[in-house]
Structures are given as structure tokens and as C-alpha cells.
Design a protein around this motif. Structure first.
Motif, PDB file in Angstrom:
ATOM      1  N   ALA A 100       0.866  -1.181   0.000  1.00  0.00           N
ATOM      2  CA  ALA A 100       0.000   0.000   0.000  1.00  0.00           C
ATOM      3  C   ALA A 100       0.898   1.225   0.000  1.00  0.00           C
ATOM      4  O   ALA A 100       1.852   1.297   0.776  1.00  0.00           O
ATOM      5  CB  ALA A 100      -0.901   0.002   1.222  1.00  0.00           C
ATOM      6  N   SER A 101       0.608   2.175  -0.874  1.00  0.00           N
ATOM      7  CA  SER A 101       1.531   3.294  -1.025  1.00  0.00           C
ATOM      8  C   SER A 101       0.821   4.524  -1.533  1.00  0.00           C
ATOM      9  O   SER A 101      -0.065   4.439  -2.375  1.00  0.00           O
ATOM     10  CB  SER A 101       2.645   2.922  -2.010  1.00  0.00           C
ATOM     11  OG  SER A 101       3.407   4.050  -2.364  1.00  0.00           O
ATOM     12  N   GLY A 102       1.259   5.697  -1.030  1.00  0.00           N
ATOM     13  CA  GLY A 102       0.786   6.952  -1.580  1.00  0.00           C
ATOM     14  C   GLY A 102       1.377   7.225  -2.942  1.00  0.00           C
ATOM     15  O   GLY A 102       1.026   8.197  -3.591  1.00  0.00           O
ATOM     16  N   VAL A 124      -3.308   2.063  -3.745  1.00  0.00           N
ATOM     17  CA  VAL A 124      -2.989   3.486  -3.707  1.00  0.00           C
ATOM     18  C   VAL A 124      -4.237   4.284  -3.337  1.00  0.00           C
ATOM     19  O   VAL A 124      -5.323   4.002  -3.859  1.00  0.00           O
ATOM     20  CB  VAL A 124      -2.479   3.953  -5.092  1.00  0.00           C
ATOM     21  CG1 VAL A 124      -2.162   5.428  -5.085  1.00  0.00           C
ATOM     22  CG2 VAL A 124      -1.257   3.154  -5.508  1.00  0.00           C
ATOM     23  N   PRO A 125      -4.138   5.274  -2.456  1.00  0.00           N
ATOM     24  CA  PRO A 125      -5.285   6.137  -2.173  1.00  0.00           C
ATOM     25  C   PRO A 125      -5.731   6.875  -3.425  1.00  0.00           C
ATOM     26  O   PRO A 125      -4.915   7.160  -4.319  1.00  0.00           O
ATOM     27  CB  PRO A 125      -4.740   7.118  -1.124  1.00  0.00           C
ATOM     28  CG  PRO A 125      -3.561   6.440  -0.530  1.00  0.00           C
ATOM     29  CD  PRO A 125      -2.957   5.614  -1.631  1.00  0.00           C
ATOM     30  N   GLU A 152      -6.493   3.381   4.621  1.00  0.00           N
ATOM     31  CA  GLU A 152      -7.529   2.624   3.917  1.00  0.00           C
ATOM     32  C   GLU A 152      -6.910   1.724   2.847  1.00  0.00           C
ATOM     33  O   GLU A 152      -7.321   0.576   2.669  1.00  0.00           O
ATOM     34  CB  GLU A 152      -8.537   3.590   3.293  1.00  0.00           C
ATOM     35  CG  GLU A 152      -9.309   4.425   4.310  1.00  0.00           C
ATOM     36  CD  GLU A 152     -10.123   5.515   3.648  1.00  0.00           C
ATOM     37  OE1 GLU A 152     -11.318   5.291   3.383  1.00  0.00           O
ATOM     38  OE2 GLU A 152      -9.557   6.603   3.394  1.00  0.00           O
ATOM     39  N   ALA A 153      -5.931   2.251   2.135  1.00  0.00           N
ATOM     40  CA  ALA A 153      -5.241   1.437   1.130  1.00  0.00           C
ATOM     41  C   ALA A 153      -4.495   0.290   1.802  1.00  0.00           C
ATOM     42  O   ALA A 153      -4.456  -0.833   1.276  1.00  0.00           O
ATOM     43  CB  ALA A 153      -4.272   2.312   0.325  1.00  0.00           C
ATOM     44  N   LEU A 154      -3.931   0.543   2.968  1.00  0.00           N
ATOM     45  CA  LEU A 154      -3.194  -0.489   3.691  1.00  0.00           C
ATOM     46  C   LEU A 154      -4.113  -1.628   4.115  1.00  0.00           C
ATOM     47  O   LEU A 154      -3.767  -2.809   3.990  1.00  0.00           O
ATOM     48  CB  LEU A 154      -2.513   0.115   4.918  1.00  0.00           C
ATOM     49  CG  LEU A 154      -1.764  -0.862   5.827  1.00  0.00           C
ATOM     50  CD1 LEU A 154      -0.653  -1.567   5.061  1.00  0.00           C
ATOM     51  CD2 LEU A 154      -1.200  -0.136   7.044  1.00  0.00           C
ATOM     52  N   ALA A 155      -5.305  -1.303   4.596  1.00  0.00           N
ATOM     53  CA  ALA A 155      -6.250  -2.344   5.019  1.00  0.00           C
ATOM     54  C   ALA A 155      -6.628  -3.236   3.842  1.00  0.00           C
ATOM     55  O   ALA A 155      -6.696  -4.466   3.967  1.00  0.00           O
ATOM     56  CB  ALA A 155      -7.490  -1.706   5.631  1.00  0.00           C
ATOM     57  N   ALA A 156      -6.853  -2.639   2.681  1.00  0.00           N
ATOM     58  CA  ALA A 156      -7.193  -3.420   1.493  1.00  0.00           C
ATOM     59  C   ALA A 156      -6.017  -4.277   1.047  1.00  0.00           C
ATOM     60  O   ALA A 156      -6.188  -5.421   0.602  1.00  0.00           O
ATOM     61  CB  ALA A 156      -7.623  -2.481   0.365  1.00  0.00           C
ATOM     62  N   LEU A 167       3.681 -11.711  -1.109  1.00  0.00           N
ATOM     63  CA  LEU A 167       4.503 -11.208  -0.025  1.00  0.00           C
ATOM     64  C   LEU A 167       4.087  -9.772   0.274  1.00  0.00           C
ATOM     65  O   LEU A 167       4.037  -8.935  -0.622  1.00  0.00           O
ATOM     66  CB  LEU A 167       5.979 -11.249  -0.431  1.00  0.00           C
ATOM     67  CG  LEU A 167       6.984 -10.608   0.525  1.00  0.00           C
ATOM     68  CD1 LEU A 167       7.027 -11.363   1.851  1.00  0.00           C
ATOM     69  CD2 LEU A 167       8.364 -10.563  -0.122  1.00  0.00           C
ATOM     70  N   SER A 168       3.793  -9.490   1.512  1.00  0.00           N
ATOM     71  CA  SER A 168       3.358  -8.148   1.897  1.00  0.00           C
ATOM     72  C   SER A 168       4.558  -7.294   2.274  1.00  0.00           C
ATOM     73  O   SER A 168       5.286  -7.600   3.223  1.00  0.00           O
ATOM     74  CB  SER A 168       2.379  -8.227   3.071  1.00  0.00           C
ATOM     75  OG  SER A 168       1.948  -6.932   3.436  1.00  0.00           O
ATOM     76  N   SER A 169       4.759  -6.227   1.520  1.00  0.00           N
ATOM     77  CA  SER A 169       5.782  -5.249   1.865  1.00  0.00           C
ATOM     78  C   SER A 169       5.099  -4.077   2.557  1.00  0.00           C
ATOM     79  O   SER A 169       3.882  -4.064   2.725  1.00  0.00           O
ATOM     80  CB  SER A 169       6.533  -4.784   0.618  1.00  0.00           C
ATOM     81  OG  SER A 169       7.601  -3.923   0.978  1.00  0.00           O
ATOM     82  N   HIS A 170       5.871  -3.102   2.970  1.00  0.00           N
ATOM     83  CA  HIS A 170       5.316  -1.939   3.646  1.00  0.00           C
ATOM     84  C   HIS A 170       6.041  -0.703   3.157  1.00  0.00           C
ATOM     85  O   HIS A 170       7.240  -0.745   2.869  1.00  0.00           O
ATOM     86  CB  HIS A 170       5.456  -2.074   5.162  1.00  0.00           C
ATOM     87  CG  HIS A 170       4.568  -1.154   5.935  1.00  0.00           C
ATOM     88  ND1 HIS A 170       4.850   0.178   6.111  1.00  0.00           N
ATOM     89  CD2 HIS A 170       3.373  -1.380   6.564  1.00  0.00           C
ATOM     90  CE1 HIS A 170       3.881   0.741   6.827  1.00  0.00           C
ATOM     91  NE2 HIS A 170       2.974  -0.179   7.109  1.00  0.00           N
ATOM     92  N   ALA A 171       5.327   0.399   3.086  1.00  0.00           N
ATOM     93  CA  ALA A 171       5.914   1.628   2.578  1.00  0.00           C
ATOM     94  C   ALA A 171       7.049   2.138   3.460  1.00  0.00           C
ATOM     95  O   ALA A 171       7.977   2.786   2.973  1.00  0.00           O
ATOM     96  CB  ALA A 171       4.840   2.713   2.451  1.00  0.00           C
ATOM     97  N   TYR A 172       6.984   1.838   4.767  1.00  0.00           N
ATOM     98  CA  TYR A 172       8.037   2.346   5.652  1.00  0.00           C
ATOM     99  C   TYR A 172       8.277   1.492   6.893  1.00  0.00           C
ATOM    100  O   TYR A 172       9.373   1.494   7.436  1.00  0.00           O
ATOM    101  CB  TYR A 172       7.710   3.776   6.094  1.00  0.00           C
ATOM    102  CG  TYR A 172       6.390   3.922   6.822  1.00  0.00           C
ATOM    103  CD1 TYR A 172       6.302   3.753   8.195  1.00  0.00           C
ATOM    104  CD2 TYR A 172       5.221   4.246   6.130  1.00  0.00           C
ATOM    105  CE1 TYR A 172       5.099   3.889   8.871  1.00  0.00           C
ATOM    106  CE2 TYR A 172       4.013   4.390   6.797  1.00  0.00           C
ATOM    107  CZ  TYR A 172       3.954   4.217   8.167  1.00  0.00           C
ATOM    108  OH  TYR A 172       2.757   4.350   8.822  1.00  0.00           O
TER     109      TYR A 172
END
Length: 334
Positions: A100-102, A124-125, A152-156, A167-172
Motif C-alpha cells: 500500500a503506497s501513496g 494506492v489512495p 484505507e489502502a493499507l487495510a485493502a 509477499l506483503s511489503s510496507h511503505a516504511y
């Protein structure tokens, strides 16, 4: 400008399709965020990312031109380190990676995934700039627009990872991502011998946490700059724990995390770190000044770091490096 100075793991996860490892299992690979993790990241990403140029801007002030990085931001460092570590460990599934990322982290993740020949699905939002969404698709990512805020994007994204086997990555908020970002500090030290202060913009805190962790080994001060209405780190310091904040800023598309990472909060508690807030007007003015005075185009998030320097009542150091961290923006409003 408001200012405030401050001073478990589980075995590798199963990445078979349909299996979703828990958050702690995801963080297992790579270990804790420390100076050793940053050095390991430097080895993994060597030759895969661009070395940041450090150029003089004014007396006692230099710019680290990380906006010239692959995909247009520092996020390429963390994405390369995250995927390379999983690939080397045999933990990169055929289902690919999701994030999930801006915008910037998604761009970096999609670009890095393409080099490994695996798919990337990016949430993406709907508020993300069109230029970032178009570039995501150009890198071959499957783009899903969800909600108006990063949360909200992260939850989806988390729901998708639970059912797809990706594989779930993360923006930070992952030590591999933050360690990758922290590799920038050594390049700044090489490009600017004797640097005593580094100024970085803070959203969720990946860049800040990595740079501050690396800087601590060398006694280098770090100034963490946030817009007044994107103050996740500042609020966490005040509460002594990560807390949710309201996001409303010209820099929200890249600095709009509603909660800072625990690693960033831990780094911000060090005595060589200062947290500062700047108004949106100062961010806009700094972005415009970069264009008018240097013909440098950056996004508002990157200009936030310079705004902190311009708004300080006194020099922040004798040899100060400002990280210009991203350039994924529409320059038509400059």
C-alpha cells in the motif's frame, strides 16, 4: 517553526499461495533495525541503485540529490533491499509482492519486482497524484485505487495478501525497508566529509529511522522535518508512543502516514535528533525556491526538509546536508 529536541522474532514464514504470514513473521527476515542492518543493506543494493550526488547550495548548506534516484525517490533503496533479502532467502513467492503506497513506495516496489520477474500489486489512495499512478502502471504494476487515506489502502492491501499468497511489503514500517533507506547516510558522508547535520522529511518514518540509525554511529545530528498537519512523529514523541494523527497538508501525498513506525519513534528519542514542524506555506515556498534558484523540481514532501532549514532561527550546523528525497510531482504549478 515549532521545534522539539529529543533525544521476538519467529522462524521464516511459509509463502505458499493462500498462506498469509503474520506481521512478526514478516519482520523476521532481516532482524532489528541497527547499524549492522544498514551495512548489510548497502551490500545487497550495491550496483542496483544510484549513488546520491551531494552538491553545494549555500554557505554551510548542501543538497543530497536523492530525487534523482531510480523511480524518482529514496524508496528504491528500501524496495531493493526488501526484495533482494527475500529472494536470497528463497522467500519471494511466485504470487509476487503487494504494497500500500501513496505513490513513491509503490513505484519503487513495482520497479524492484520487475527486476525479479514477479508481479506487484499496489494499493494506492484515490488522492495519489496522477503522475504517480501512471508511472506505476508503466512499471507493470496492478494498481488498485482504494480510499482517500493511506490507512484505507493499507487495510485493502492486507486483505489481498491474506488471500493471494503475495509477499506483503510496507511503505516504511519494516526493518529491511528502513535499513535500505539508511544506506543514503554513508553516501552523504562520502560526498560531504565532515557533515555534522542531516535534514530529512518524515512521513511514516522509514527514511528518517534508517538515516538516524546510521548517523548515530558517527555522531551526526539528524533533523526530522514534518508539515504541521502531517505530524505523526511529533505526536508520537509527545505521547511517548505511536498514535494516529489527522493528515491535511500539501505534502500529504508522500508524507501523509497517519502513524509513525516504532523504529522511527525509537530513533527520534536519541539526543542527537530534533523534531521540527513547518507550515504548508513554508513548504510551498521552499519548493518554489528550489525551482527558481536551482532549477530543481521536487515534490512537496522533499521540500519539507528545506523548509525546516529556511525557517530555523539559526544555522542547524556548520556542514548541513538537506535530503531532497523525491521528485514525483507535476511541475506545472511551480
Amino acid at each position: 517553526m515549532e521545534q522539539r529536541p529529543d533525544q521476538q522474532r519467529r522462524p521464516h514464514a511459509d509463502h505458499r499461495p493462500g498462506h498469509r504470514p503474520g506481521p512478526q513473521a514478516d519482520r523476521q527476515l532481516g532482524g532489528p533495525l541497527d547499524a549492522g542492518a544498514v551495512r548489510a543493506a548497502a551490500g545487497r543494493i550495491a550496483g542496483r541503485v544510484r549513488t546520491a550526488a551531494v552538491v553545494p547550495a549555500a554557505d554551510g548548506l548542501w543538497y543530497a540529490l536523492e530525487h534523482l534516484q531510480h523511480t524518482g525517490s529514496f524508496k528504491a533503496r528500501g524496495a531493493v533491499n526488501f526484495l533482494a533479502a527475500h529472494h536470497d532467502a528463497g522467500a519471494l513467492p511466485a504470487a509476487g509482492v503487494t504494497i500500500a503506497s501513496g505513490g513513491n513506495a509503490g513505484l519503487a516496489c513495482a520497479w524492484a519486482a520487475r527486476t525479479h520477474g514477479v508481479p506487484a500489486t499496489v494499493f494506492v489512495p484515490t488522492t495519489a497524484p496522477r503522475v504517480k499512478v501512471e508511472r506505476l502502471r508503466a512499471y507493470g504494476a496492478q494498481v488498485r485505487l482504494v480510499g482517500q487515506r493511506y490507512a484505507e489502502a493499507l487495510a485493502a492491501c492486507q486483505e489481498f495478501a491474506a488471500t493471494s499468497g503475495a509477499l506483503s511489503s510496507h511503505a516504511y514500517d519494516h526493518p529491511l525497508v528502513a535499513a535500505g533507506a539508511g544506506t543514503l547516510l554513508e553516501e552523504i558522508r562520502t560526498g560531504l566529509p565532515g557533515v555534522d547535520t542531516v535534514v530529512v522529511a518524515v512521513g511514516g518514518g522509514g527514511l528518517f529511522a534508517g538515516v538516524a540509525t546510521a548517523a548515530r554511529e558517527h555522531g551526526i545530528r539528524v533533523v526530522a522535518a514534518e508539515p504541521e498537519n502531517c505530524r505523526a512523529l511529533h505526536a508520537a514523541l509527545a505521547a511517548d508512543r505511536p498514535v494516529d494523527v489527522t493528515v491535511d497538508s500539501v505534502a500529504a501525498d508522500s508524507l501523509g502516514a497517519t502513524r509513525v513506525s516504532a523504529d522511527a519513534l525509537a530513533a527520534a528519542r536519541h539526543r542527537d535528533v530534533t523534531s521540527v514542524l513547518v507550515p504548508d506555506t513554508a513548504v510551498t515556498e521552499a519548493r518554489r525556491a528550489l525551482w527558481q534558484e536551482h532549477r530543481i523540481v521536487v515534490e512537496a514532501g522533499a521540500a519539507t526538509a528545506l523548509a525546516a532549514v529556511r525557517g530555523a532561527g539559526a544555522p542547524l550546523g556548520k556542514r548541513v546536508a538537506v535530503v531532497l528525497c523525491g521528485a514525483n510531482t507535476d511541475p506545472s504549478d511551480l
